[in-house]
Design a protein around this motif. Structure first.
Motif, PDB file in Angstrom:
ATOM      1  N   LEU A  17       9.059  -1.709   6.348  1.00 35.33           N
ATOM      2  CA  LEU A  17       8.276  -1.961   5.140  1.00 35.33           C
ATOM      3  C   LEU A  17       7.940  -3.453   5.024  1.00 35.33           C
ATOM      4  O   LEU A  17       6.826  -3.825   4.642  1.00 35.33           O
ATOM      5  CB  LEU A  17       9.062  -1.489   3.913  1.00 35.33           C
ATOM      6  N   ASP A  18       8.921  -4.298   5.354  1.00 31.68           N
ATOM      7  CA  ASP A  18       8.691  -5.744   5.311  1.00 31.68           C
ATOM      8  C   ASP A  18       7.599  -6.154   6.299  1.00 31.68           C
ATOM      9  O   ASP A  18       6.838  -7.086   6.045  1.00 31.68           O
ATOM     10  CB  ASP A  18       9.988  -6.506   5.642  1.00 31.68           C
ATOM     11  N   VAL A  19       7.548  -5.442   7.427  1.00 30.20           N
ATOM     12  CA  VAL A  19       6.500  -5.743   8.408  1.00 30.20           C
ATOM     13  C   VAL A  19       5.130  -5.410   7.820  1.00 30.20           C
ATOM     14  O   VAL A  19       4.190  -6.195   7.894  1.00 30.20           O
ATOM     15  CB  VAL A  19       6.746  -4.965   9.720  1.00 30.20           C
ATOM     16  N   VAL A  20       5.026  -4.240   7.187  1.00 32.85           N
ATOM     17  CA  VAL A  20       3.748  -3.854   6.577  1.00 32.85           C
ATOM     18  C   VAL A  20       3.390  -4.841   5.461  1.00 32.85           C
ATOM     19  O   VAL A  20       2.224  -5.199   5.274  1.00 32.85           O
ATOM     20  CB  VAL A  20       3.809  -2.406   6.031  1.00 32.85           C
ATOM     21  N   GLY A  21       4.402  -5.313   4.746  1.00 29.49           N
ATOM     22  CA  GLY A  21       4.167  -6.283   3.676  1.00 29.49           C
ATOM     23  C   GLY A  21       3.897  -7.696   4.175  1.00 29.49           C
ATOM     24  O   GLY A  21       3.675  -8.600   3.370  1.00 29.49           O
ATOM     25  N   GLY A  22       3.958  -7.885   5.485  1.00 28.59           N
ATOM     26  CA  GLY A  22       3.638  -9.194   6.049  1.00 28.59           C
ATOM     27  C   GLY A  22       4.781 -10.187   5.924  1.00 28.59           C
ATOM     28  O   GLY A  22       4.583 -11.391   6.089  1.00 28.59           O
ATOM     29  N   LEU A  23       5.979  -9.706   5.608  1.00 28.28           N
ATOM     30  CA  LEU A  23       7.116 -10.615   5.469  1.00 28.28           C
ATOM     31  C   LEU A  23       7.853 -10.815   6.781  1.00 28.28           C
ATOM     32  O   LEU A  23       8.603 -11.759   6.939  1.00 28.28           O
ATOM     33  CB  LEU A  23       8.104 -10.081   4.414  1.00 28.28           C
ATOM     34  N   LEU A  24       7.645  -9.892   7.716  1.00 31.39           N
ATOM     35  CA  LEU A  24       8.300  -9.986   9.019  1.00 31.39           C
ATOM     36  C   LEU A  24       7.249  -9.801  10.100  1.00 31.39           C
ATOM     37  O   LEU A  24       6.312  -9.027   9.942  1.00 31.39           O
ATOM     38  CB  LEU A  24       9.332  -8.863   9.165  1.00 31.39           C
ATOM     39  N   ALA A  25       7.450 -10.496  11.195  1.00 31.83           N
ATOM     40  CA  ALA A  25       6.507 -10.368  12.310  1.00 31.83           C
ATOM     41  C   ALA A  25       7.001  -9.313  13.292  1.00 31.83           C
ATOM     42  O   ALA A  25       8.199  -9.055  13.378  1.00 31.83           O
ATOM     43  CB  ALA A  25       6.378 -11.712  13.018  1.00 31.83           C
ATOM     44  N   THR A  26       6.077  -8.709  13.991  1.00 31.71           N
ATOM     45  CA  THR A  26       6.464  -7.729  14.998  1.00 31.71           C
ATOM     46  C   THR A  26       6.709  -8.460  16.321  1.00 31.71           C
ATOM     47  O   THR A  26       6.141  -9.516  16.569  1.00 31.71           O
ATOM     48  CB  THR A  26       5.343  -6.705  15.240  1.00 31.71           C
ATOM     49  N   ALA A  27       7.589  -7.867  17.146  1.00 28.38           N
ATOM     50  CA  ALA A  27       7.783  -8.405  18.489  1.00 28.38           C
ATOM     51  C   ALA A  27       6.698  -7.845  19.406  1.00 28.38           C
ATOM     52  O   ALA A  27       6.147  -8.542  20.249  1.00 28.38           O
ATOM     53  CB  ALA A  27       9.171  -8.050  19.010  1.00 28.38           C
ATOM     54  N   LEU A  61       4.000  -0.925  -1.638  1.00 27.90           N
ATOM     55  CA  LEU A  61       5.119  -0.801  -0.715  1.00 27.90           C
ATOM     56  C   LEU A  61       6.407  -0.814  -1.521  1.00 27.90           C
ATOM     57  O   LEU A  61       6.718  -1.801  -2.180  1.00 27.90           O
ATOM     58  CB  LEU A  61       5.108  -1.972   0.282  1.00 27.90           C
ATOM     59  N   MET A  62       7.126   0.302  -1.496  1.00 27.44           N
ATOM     60  CA  MET A  62       8.299   0.415  -2.361  1.00 27.44           C
ATOM     61  C   MET A  62       9.555   0.611  -1.518  1.00 27.44           C
ATOM     62  O   MET A  62       9.680   1.575  -0.777  1.00 27.44           O
ATOM     63  CB  MET A  62       8.108   1.575  -3.335  1.00 27.44           C
ATOM     64  N   ASP A  63      10.482  -0.328  -1.662  1.00 27.13           N
ATOM     65  CA  ASP A  63      11.696  -0.327  -0.853  1.00 27.13           C
ATOM     66  C   ASP A  63      12.872   0.208  -1.670  1.00 27.13           C
ATOM     67  O   ASP A  63      13.515  -0.537  -2.384  1.00 27.13           O
ATOM     68  CB  ASP A  63      11.976  -1.754  -0.371  1.00 27.13           C
ATOM     69  N   GLU A  64      13.135   1.490  -1.555  1.00 22.71           N
ATOM     70  CA  GLU A  64      14.188   2.146  -2.341  1.00 22.71           C
ATOM     71  C   GLU A  64      14.193   1.665  -3.791  1.00 22.71           C
ATOM     72  O   GLU A  64      15.218   1.207  -4.285  1.00 22.71           O
ATOM     73  CB  GLU A  64      15.572   1.889  -1.713  1.00 22.71           C
ATOM     74  N   PRO A  65      13.052   1.786  -4.465  1.00 20.19           N
ATOM     75  CA  PRO A  65      12.962   1.169  -5.799  1.00 20.19           C
ATOM     76  C   PRO A  65      13.933   1.783  -6.797  1.00 20.19           C
ATOM     77  O   PRO A  65      14.297   1.127  -7.763  1.00 20.19           O
ATOM     78  CB  PRO A  65      11.515   1.425  -6.212  1.00 20.19           C
ATOM     79  N   PHE A  66      14.347   3.026  -6.551  1.00 14.38           N
ATOM     80  CA  PHE A  66      15.239   3.671  -7.522  1.00 14.38           C
ATOM     81  C   PHE A  66      16.658   3.829  -6.954  1.00 14.38           C
ATOM     82  O   PHE A  66      17.473   4.564  -7.495  1.00 14.38           O
ATOM     83  CB  PHE A  66      14.685   5.042  -7.931  1.00 14.38           C
TER      84      PHE A  66
END
Lengths: 269, 289
Positions: free
Chosen positions: B76-86, B183-188
């Motif tokens: 999810l962080d990758v889709v959100g642009g917070l992490l880069a892919t290898a 993009l929701m990361d286990e919001p609940f």
């Protein structure tokens, strides 16, 4: 099947900021009474002890001497000297410690380099630097201000680093996902979140500023309340000595109370 | 379609208003293409995600489920642009993701409300960062606050709110950015079972009104089936997207949906896929023989 962790808190009762009533008000009164008990007890002790010994001047004589100091003006020179050394030194120390602490808190790399250095120098009694400052600046306000600044620097630096380091990861992630600039991240996320912790350091730094100024004045100064205390002591003017001690007590307490109140405001919004 | 392709984080122009009705013919939606994510560690590196591919078409609600530690949140962080892919890439409407974008907004599992701000100012925070004037962002924030059911709480501080209400604040803040993809990361994840069922239904109501694409990370099978159009089941680490289950339950989903035999079939199917992977993950961690 699935495992669900439950960790909700109930919503707080409404009207949390409203004036307390009934038992709440009685509770608050008791709290205030308890808070007043300590200074009143202190005064009672003072009243009891002072007639027993010549080394303690009576509360009334002390307050009368302090009033005389303000009315006839002998206190101002020393008061102004100490106050300016404390304020300027404290501001200088804060101005240096805050940005450095912020950077250290934000950067693991910088912390790796400087942490041992800070931990090491923290144990060094800062007052040993006073002779060095005296040698550089000569006896006077500059050396004393420098001493205060150095003393205020460390607690503020350490508190700032620690609180900035502890800023919640999810808030930083939020900032990044919103594409906050460095400045926005600092001003709108990190500093407000770290503010209560930073304020603790500022409060300790302020107390230490006062201590440093008075000790420096005991040692070597042209003016100042600390110098006046040691002079009064040397000439056995006990009422004057206690008058100045009382004045310092009041100023330091009020100053710290203001900062404490500010800290609580920051913590509770 | 999505305005400027700039994805620099210091870029603070007005957010582009995304037209969600018109999707481009090619590469529409979120496309994950052979995503590999590697974390550096003190002794070498960990391959968090080995090979993840899939497409979230416009307006679809997709859940990402997998054993704990399988890299769902990482993806999810990758889709959100917070992490880069290898290796591999993520693209949104044909544009490769190179950093956080205006057309994605995230909701995190942990409380991400700013405790020194009121609900109103928390919800408006994203627009504040984007440089929208106070008057405009607060007016818009009030609408979204109504939408997520927080009307009347505008001037409260987070400490006066329950965990569920804080997550509503986070959802409102994300919605106010008018993203194309939520993009929701286990919001609940931190809420109790009853609360999460109710707030899940609320989320569907809001989603129905706004029709964003949603990528929703969860470890709760029933939640995933109940909310989604598709459930992506991830394998244990190093992970891949093992299967995609299409949820053909009618919408709007109602309380009775869970009593539907088809709901039961789907959750069982997801569980069967997940069970094997969870066992592997637990064995790997030494929690199972």
């Amino acid at each position: 099947m699935t495992v669900t962790t439950s960790a909700t808190e109930p919503p707080r009762a409404a009207g949390i900021h409203e004036e307390p009533q009934g038992p709440e008000r009685a509770k608050r009164r008791r709290l205030q009474a308890a808070r007043m008990a300590v200074p009143i007890g202190f005064l009672a002790l003072w009243l009891t002890v002072s007639p027993l010994t010549e080394l303690v001047s009576a509360p009334f004589a002390t307050i009368a001497e302090l009033a005389d100091g303000f009315l006839s003006g002998w206190i101002y020179e020393g008061l102004v000297a100490t106050a300016s050394a404390v304020l300027m030194g404290f501001l200088l120390g804060t101005a240096a410690a805050f940005p450095i602490g912020y950077l250290l808190g934000r950067s693991t790399g910088l912390r790796r380099i400087f942490d041992p250095l800070i931990a090491g120098t923290f144990a060094v009694p800062r007052i040993i630097l006073y002779p060095v400052l005296l040698a550089v600046f000569g006896v006077g306000l500059e050396a004393e201000t420098g001493m205060v600044a150095i003393s205020a620097f460390f607690p503020i630096l350490m508190a700032t680093t620690a609180s900035v380091k502890q800023v919640s990861e999810s808030l930083l992630k939020l900032g990044r996902s919103l594409r906050a600039s460095r400045l926005q991240t600092a001003a709108k996320i990190v500093i407000p979140d770290a503010a209560p912790g930073i304020m603790v350091g500022i409060r300790i730094g302020f107390s230490i500023s006062f201590i440093a100024a008075i000790i420096a004045e005991f040692f070597a100064a042209k003016d100042g309340l600390g110098l006046m205390i040691s002079e009064a002591y040397a000439s056995l003017e006990l009422a004057r000595m206690y008058a100045i001690v009382l004045l310092i007590l009041v100023i330091a307490s009020v100053g710290n109370l203001v900062l404490w109140w500010l800290e609580r405001r920051l913590r509770h919004g | 379609m999505t305005g400027p392709a700039k994805t620099l984080r210091s870029d603070t122009e007005e957010p582009t208003v995304v037209d969600t009705t018109a999707a481009t013919a090619t590469g529409s939606g979120v496309v994950l293409d052979g995503v590999q994510v590697v974390y550096p560690t003190s002794d070498g590196s960990i391959e968090a995600v080995r090979h993840a591919s899939g497409t979230v078409s416009d307006g679809r609600f997709v859940s990402l489920i997998g054993p704990s530690g399988c890299g769902k949140s990482t993806l999810l962080d990758v889709v959100g642009g917070l992490l880069a892919t290898a290796k591999g890439s993520v693209s949104i409407n044909g544009e490769t993701v190179r950093g956080p974008r205006r057309d994605t907004a995230m909701v995190f599992q942990e409380d991400s409300t700013l405790h020194w701000r009121t609900v109103l100012s928390n919800v408006a925070f994203g627009l504040e960062i984007a440089g929208v004037s106070k008057k405009e962002r607060e007016a818009r924030a009030r609408d979204v606050i109504n939408l997520v059911g927080l009307a009347g709480f505008e001037d409260r501080h987070p400490r006066e709110l329950s965990g569920g209400m804080k997550q509503r604040v986070a959802i409102a803040r994300a919605l106010l950015l008018d993203p194309r993809i939520l993009l929701m990361d286990e919001p609940f994840g931190a809420l109790d079972q009853q609360t999460r069922m109710f707030i899940g239904r609320e989320l569907l109501r809001v989603w129905d009104e706004t029709r964003k694409s949603v990528l929703f990370v969860t470890h709760d099978i029933q939640e995933a089936v109940y909310l989604s159009d598709e459930v992506w089941v991830m394998s244990a680490r190093p992970s891949t997207i093992k299967s995609v289950i299409t949820v053909d339950l009618d919408r709007p989903r109602v309380a009775g949906t869970m009593a539907d035999p088809r709901f039961h079939e789907l959750t069982t199917e997801v569980w069967e896929l997940l069970r094997v992977e969870s066992e592997k993950a637990l064995q790997y961690r030494g929690e199972l023989p």
